[in-house]
Design an enzyme around this catalytic site. Sequence first.
Site, mmCIF file in Angstrom:
data_model
loop_
_atom_site.group_PDB
_atom_site.id
_atom_site.type_symbol
_atom_site.label_atom_id
_atom_site.label_comp_id
_atom_site.label_asym_id
_atom_site.label_seq_id
_atom_site.Cartn_x
_atom_site.Cartn_y
_atom_site.Cartn_z
ATOM 1 C CE LYS A 12 18.659 36.104 55.081
ATOM 2 N NZ LYS A 12 19.326 37.090 55.229
ATOM 3 C CG HIS A 50 -1.333 19.164 11.913
ATOM 4 N ND1 HIS A 50 -1.442 20.706 11.751
ATOM 5 C CD2 HIS A 50 -2.680 18.949 11.646
ATOM 6 C CE1 HIS A 50 -2.493 20.992 11.264
ATOM 7 N NE2 HIS A 50 -3.568 19.851 11.355
ATOM 8 C CB ALA A 86 14.938 29.715 39.122
ATOM 9 C CB ILE A 108 9.900 41.655 37.947
ATOM 10 C CG1 ILE A 108 10.853 40.313 38.212
ATOM 11 C CG2 ILE A 108 8.884 41.741 39.273
ATOM 12 C CD1 ILE A 108 11.680 40.415 39.520
ATOM 13 N N GLY A 126 14.559 26.435 49.585
ATOM 14 C CA GLY A 126 13.889 26.614 48.161
ATOM 15 C C GLY A 126 14.037 28.242 47.676
HETATM 16 C C1 LIG Z 1 8.774 38.133 41.419
HETATM 17 C C2 LIG Z 1 10.295 37.215 41.017
HETATM 18 C C3 LIG Z 1 9.845 36.305 39.845
HETATM 19 C C4 LIG Z 1 10.553 35.440 39.335
HETATM 20 N N1 LIG Z 1 10.406 34.624 38.467
HETATM 21 C C5 LIG Z 1 11.347 33.718 37.734
HETATM 22 C C6 LIG Z 1 11.039 32.883 36.750
HETATM 23 O O1 LIG Z 1 9.810 32.876 36.375
HETATM 24 N N2 LIG Z 1 11.855 32.099 36.085
HETATM 25 C C7 LIG Z 1 13.276 32.236 36.680
HETATM 26 O O2 LIG Z 1 14.054 31.465 36.096
HETATM 27 N N3 LIG Z 1 13.548 33.044 37.810
HETATM 28 C C8 LIG Z 1 12.640 33.826 38.109
HETATM 29 N N4 LIG Z 1 12.990 34.719 39.240
HETATM 30 C C9 LIG Z 1 14.572 35.023 39.724
HETATM 31 C C10 LIG Z 1 14.734 33.484 40.560
HETATM 32 O O3 LIG Z 1 13.947 33.647 41.580
HETATM 33 C C11 LIG Z 1 16.173 33.565 41.022
HETATM 34 O O4 LIG Z 1 17.289 33.677 39.794
HETATM 35 C C12 LIG Z 1 16.613 32.525 41.705
HETATM 36 O O5 LIG Z 1 15.993 32.398 42.939
HETATM 37 C C13 LIG Z 1 18.335 32.775 42.340
HETATM 38 O O6 LIG Z 1 18.628 31.757 42.924
HETATM 39 P P1 LIG Z 1 19.899 31.890 44.173
HETATM 40 O O7 LIG Z 1 19.971 30.415 44.617
HETATM 41 O O8 LIG Z 1 20.972 32.778 43.575
HETATM 42 O O9 LIG Z 1 19.041 32.584 45.199
HETATM 43 P P2 LIG Z 1 18.004 32.172 46.063
HETATM 44 O O10 LIG Z 1 16.931 31.290 45.370
HETATM 45 O O11 LIG Z 1 16.925 33.133 46.687
HETATM 46 O O12 LIG Z 1 18.313 31.353 47.559
HETATM 47 C C14 LIG Z 1 19.159 32.226 48.342
HETATM 48 C C15 LIG Z 1 19.036 31.662 49.817
HETATM 49 O O13 LIG Z 1 20.153 32.135 50.635
HETATM 50 C C16 LIG Z 1 19.816 32.498 51.777
HETATM 51 N N5 LIG Z 1 20.512 33.449 52.429
HETATM 52 C C17 LIG Z 1 20.878 34.623 52.173
HETATM 53 N N6 LIG Z 1 21.735 35.133 52.939
HETATM 54 C C18 LIG Z 1 22.086 34.200 53.869
HETATM 55 C C19 LIG Z 1 22.791 34.040 55.226
HETATM 56 N N7 LIG Z 1 23.726 34.990 55.522
HETATM 57 N N8 LIG Z 1 22.789 32.920 56.015
HETATM 58 C C20 LIG Z 1 21.955 32.139 55.509
HETATM 59 N N9 LIG Z 1 21.026 32.062 54.477
HETATM 60 C C21 LIG Z 1 21.232 32.898 53.561
HETATM 61 C C22 LIG Z 1 18.096 32.981 51.383
HETATM 62 O O14 LIG Z 1 17.232 32.688 52.429
HETATM 63 C C23 LIG Z 1 17.948 32.168 50.379
HETATM 64 O O15 LIG Z 1 16.800 30.980 50.533
HETATM 65 C C24 LIG Z 1 12.139 35.438 39.933
HETATM 66 C C25 LIG Z 1 12.274 36.385 40.803
HETATM 67 C C26 LIG Z 1 11.306 37.247 41.311
HETATM 68 C C27 LIG Z 1 11.659 37.987 42.591
#
Ligand SMILES: Cc1cc2nc3c(=O)[nH]c(=O)nc-3n(C[C@H](O)[C@H](O)[C@H](O)COP(=O)(O)OP(=O)(O)OC[C@H]3O[C@@H](n4cnc5c(N)ncnc54)[C@H](O)[C@@H]3O)c2cc1C
Length: 460
Positions: free
Chosen positions: A39, A437, A313, A182, A43
């Site tokens: 939505k 080194h 991530a 965080i 990314g």
């Molecule tokens: C401030 C912060 C710093 C971070 N730093 C790190 C880091 O340095 N290293 C690291 O490894 N991790 C970090 N993370 C964690 C990392 O961002 C998450 O673990 C990762 O993004 C999770 O991936 P995901 O695919 O589960 O979710 P996401 O990457 O968030 O993807 C989920 C997607 O689903 C979509 N979505 C949700 N509901 C719907 C729906 N009903 N219909 C259509 N689309 C939908 C959303 O728009 C989103 O794009 C950080 C997180 C935060 C908040």
Amino acid sequence: MTSADSTSFDVLILGGGSGGYACALRSAELGLTVGLIDKDKLGGTCLHRGCIPTKALLHAAEVADSSRESAHFGVNTTLQGIDMPKVNEYRDGVVGRLYKGLQGLVKSRDVSFIEGEGKLVGPNSIEVNGTVYTGKNVVLATVSYAKSIPGLEITGKIMTSDQALNLDYVPNSVIVLGGGVIGVEFASVWRSFGSDVTIVEGLPHLVPNEDEACSKALERAYRKRGINFILGTKFASATQDANGVHVTLEDGKTLDADLLLVAIGRGPNTDGMGYEAQGVAMERGWVLVDDRLRTNVPNVYAVGDITPGLQLAHRGFQHGIFVAEEIAGMNPIMIEDINIPKVTYCEPEVASVGMTEAQAKAQFGDDVVAYEYNLGGNGKSQILGTAGFIKLVQKKDGPVIGIHMVGSRVGEQIGEAQLIVNWEATPEDVATLIHAHPTQNEAMGEAHLALAGKPLHAHA
Ligand SMILES: Cc1cc2nc3c(=O)[nH]c(=O)nc-3n(C[C@H](O)[C@H](O)[C@H](O)COP(=O)(O)OP(=O)(O)OC[C@H]3O[C@@H](n4cnc5c(N)ncnc54)[C@H](O)[C@@H]3O)c2cc1C
């Protein structure tokens, strides 16, 4: 089937973040047809609101520290100030270039990107904007959200990382609620930018999920940097007015600041998405999966932050690739959460993989050896002017089962650390290899040399 208007796919993925898009790209590589629904921007959290923008801020913070401390190296500069709109422009440039690259990748692999809010309406179907898409396999990847405390409304000067990332000024003072990853990363950025920072953590240590030695080292470093923290004390309430925020702790202590950052963890974003209605087993909002990332509904998988466990991530990437390969019948190997590398990118950095000393002792009793190599003996760390250590946890007479590090830039050492732990290398295996080194990476070699009984630049 690859046409953009197709409605049925081999793999249909809800959520285009780290977990979802990794699954899409790998599935497409394996010749499967893929529909990827999001939505928002492709990314997800990591690219737009998490890893990448925060690390760009942390890099700007490092530049500020280098300017401030440059006279120590004989280079005279003056830090004139932090231009937040310019910092944000730099950060947005980084995110924008990566976003463009990712869009190109998805397009080049013939993944059908479906824009809109999706809802699971059948065990193999998702509705988006009135159209029902079907998948022989469905992958749920809908992210986590920043939690707050009941009664603590996120508004105005009380914010989560989502709003804190978009500030166009440097606050004079900040209270950070939560001393996890965080919280300590934002505290580090703000302190480098000149804010007065106080972290409030309910548990006895900062980064409480890390080996206690790392927590204590980070606390020493933060104390030296002038970052205040209150440990083992719970938050009670907060108010805000024109002067800022006013926080009361359970012990009655009060704190005032310009802003309050609420960084107490992230919850699963699964409400109203039709999961429960379609019979997907859940617990407190998390989607339950087995060790092959299958939900209880046949051919429905879940990946990333909506599954219980580490919220990282690269765990999402791993999950996504794993599910694609599982669907393609390749019987992939799953890395357990404990052996996933973790980096906290504050100054100094904290990085770890595998068991902490306490976890190892709980499992193996006295059959555990721990060794700390102090970065004081490492040439490159001396050049950088950083302190810290690399701590190894070994199963007695066996492999290294945990590596824990603190120091500037030690996150860069996590690559070798995760190979050592996941390949179950012994100190002797690593001690025979060569570390260039002078690098900080040498400290990894030195720690293993010492555990193998032949320390070089370390006291026995
Ligand atoms: C401030 C912060 C710093 C971070 N730093 C790190 C880091 O340095 N290293 C690291 O490894 N991790 C970090 N993370 C964690 C990392 O961002 C998450 O673990 C990762 O993004 C999770 O991936 P995901 O695919 O589960 O979710 P996401 O990457 O968030 O993807 C989920 C997607 O689903 C979509 N979505 C949700 N509901 C719907 C729906 N009903 N219909 C259509 N689309 C939908 C959303 O728009 C989103 O794009 C950080 C997180 C935060 C908040």
